[in-house]
Design a protein around this motif. Structure first.
Motif: not given
Ligand code: SIN
Length: 282
Positions: A185-201
């Motif tokens: 039940r724990e929650t965690c926020p993340h941006p819906m649009v993610r920038t890949h830290h290895e490819t930059g996409t």
């Protein structure tokens, strides 16, 4: 090592031959494989006769072994879990919804390695949906909605005691070892649009399977948007349908993809061994 790389011809994915993963790879071989993984997002390596130790070693070429918070493990190998369903099992197919593995973690896994051991003669394909393409090919109105959007992730729907794999499911004879817990039940926020830290996409990250709501939005509006996004994210034009073979190793990039199990193999056993690959940062 001369690799033969055959792209799937679908949205993502490539088959890679000309390598023996039972042998240690050197740094340049590992780098070549990693680059192919990042480029194609999911790579399939057939005809690999891997012992559990080999599977762990190969997964390690892509990152540290990651945590599997709600799975049991195979005997003697705390980092390997069995994705399994017995021939006579009547439980719902495990993970038959597009998702990103453990997206509710602070640093979700970079990837997943899955090795085919017992493969049914038909059915049991794994579907992948390319979320870089899904992001690039968004209608303007939907793109506007995800701008600056923060998703609140949780494992509750699946792994809480009252979730899909909770207490009732445990009582129904599932062969796969799943460990439901209140921790889901724990929650965690993340941006819906993610920038890949290895490819930059940029990619859409995760789905309604783990996205419980969006920050500063009512539950009702959140659920409607999560479903609108899910319909966009999982369109056939973004998909690759992976057909399994015995002794095939598949490694996918969780930062760029959704994936989904499928059924269609009632009456046949299906067994794959899985190692989760940790990331180094968001
Ligand atoms: C998973 O989501 O890890 C399972 C995929 C599958 O069984 O095809």
């Amino acid at each position: 090592m001369t690799l033969t790389v055959t792209p799937s011809g679908q949205a993502c994915g490539a088959r890679i031959e000309g390598i023996d993963l039972t042998q240690d790879l050197n740094a340049s071989q590992i780098e070549e494989l990693r680059q192919l993984w990042l480029e194609h997002k999911v790579i399939a390596l057939p005809n690999q006769s891997l012992a559990p130790e080999d599977l762990e070693r190969v997964a390690n070429y892509f990152g540290e072994v990651g945590e599997d918070p709600f799975f049991g493990h195979i005997d003697g190998y705390p980092n390997i879990c069995a994705i399994q369903r017995d021939a006579d099992e009547k439980t719902p197919i495990f993970a038959e919804i597009f998702h990103t593995d453990w997206s509710f973690m602070q640093i979700p896994p970079a990837g997943t390695a899955l090795f085919g051991i017992t493969i049914p003669p038909h059915g049991g394909d794994t579907l992948f949906a390319d979320q870089v393409k899904a992001y690039e090919d968004m209608p303007d109105a939907l793109r506007e909605k995800v701008k600056g959007l923060t998703a609140i992730h949780s494992a509750a729907l699946g792994y809480a005691p009252d979730g899909a794999y909770g207490d009732n499911d445990q009582a129904s004879g599932r062969s796969m070892q799943i460990k439901p817990s209140e921790k889901a039940r724990e929650t965690c926020p993340h941006p819906m649009v993610r920038t890949h830290h290895e490819t930059g996409t940029k990619a859409l990250f995760s789905s309604a399977a783990y996205i419980q709501s969006f920050q500063d939005m009512s539950l009702e509006a959140s659920q409607a948007l999560a479903m609108e996004l899910y319909a966009h994210q999982t369109q056939e034009k973004f998909q690759y349908r992976h057909k399994w073979e015995k002794d095939m190793l598949v490694i996918w990039d969780n930062r760029s993809l959704l994936h989904c199990a499928t059924g269609g193999f009632d009456g046949y056993d299906r067994l794959l061994h899985r190692v989760t690959i940790a990331d180094t940062k968001w």
